[in-house]
Design a protein around this motif. Structure first.
Motif, PDB file in Angstrom:
ATOM      1  N   TRP A  37     -41.584   1.548 -31.671  1.00 55.08           N
ATOM      2  CA  TRP A  37     -42.715   2.046 -32.456  1.00 55.08           C
ATOM      3  C   TRP A  37     -42.162   2.706 -33.710  1.00 55.08           C
ATOM      4  O   TRP A  37     -41.180   3.460 -33.640  1.00 55.08           O
ATOM      5  N   ARG A  39     -43.526   4.326 -37.809  1.00 56.11           N
ATOM      6  CA  ARG A  39     -44.683   4.792 -38.580  1.00 56.11           C
ATOM      7  C   ARG A  39     -44.305   4.858 -40.054  1.00 56.11           C
ATOM      8  O   ARG A  39     -43.136   5.018 -40.411  1.00 56.11           O
ATOM      9  N   ARG A  46     -40.620   3.333 -43.786  1.00 50.95           N
ATOM     10  CA  ARG A  46     -40.987   3.200 -42.380  1.00 50.95           C
ATOM     11  C   ARG A  46     -39.914   3.906 -41.540  1.00 50.95           C
ATOM     12  O   ARG A  46     -38.710   3.692 -41.747  1.00 50.95           O
ATOM     13  N   TYR A  95     -49.061   3.275 -37.788  1.00 55.91           N
ATOM     14  CA  TYR A  95     -48.097   3.103 -36.710  1.00 55.91           C
ATOM     15  C   TYR A  95     -47.969   1.619 -36.384  1.00 55.91           C
ATOM     16  O   TYR A  95     -48.975   0.918 -36.197  1.00 55.91           O
TER      17      TYR A  95
END
Length: 124
Positions: A37, A39, A46, A95
């Motif tokens: 993951w 964000r 990022r 996200y």
């Protein structure tokens, strides 16, 4: 073609919780991939948030989310989750989940497949 679809984003007050889902669709079996993951807030790069190995036995978190976020996977449901608790306004971002053709994850953006992202907005 590996297809990943994120969901679960939304607007939450500071201190609140959200659970994000990353579902693999089509002929993709998420059990074949390590998943991360990430964000990205406007005007920023990022950044890594959390990742889980293909087996689920290895997990890593960014220091900023340790103790508040939990990554997990349910291969039977073809889904990886990110439980986010005690959210902060500075965590407002899009996200993304990403899949890597490897048993192990990395804490960089070196993943082959990405979802379209889900917006998380934390109000103060």
């Amino acid at each position: 073609q590996v297809q990943l679809v994120e969901s679960g984003g939304g607007l939450v007050q500071a201190g609140g919780s959200l659970r994000l889902s990353c579902a693999a669709s089509g002929r993709t079996f998420i059990s074949n991939y390590a998943v991360g993951w990430f964000r990205q807030a406007p005007g920023t790069e990022r950044e890594f948030v959390a990742a889980i190995s293909r087996s689920g036995f290895s997990i890593n978190y960014a220091d900023s989310v340790k103790g508040r976020f939990t990554i997990s996977r349910d291969n039977a449901k073809n889904t990886v989750y990110l439980q986010m608790n005690s959210l902060k306004p500075e965590e407002t971002a899009v996200y993304y989940c990403a899949a890597r053709e490897s048993a192990m994850f990395v804490a960089t953006t070196n993943y082959q497949y990405w979802g379209q992202g889900t917006q998380v907005t934390v109000s103060s």
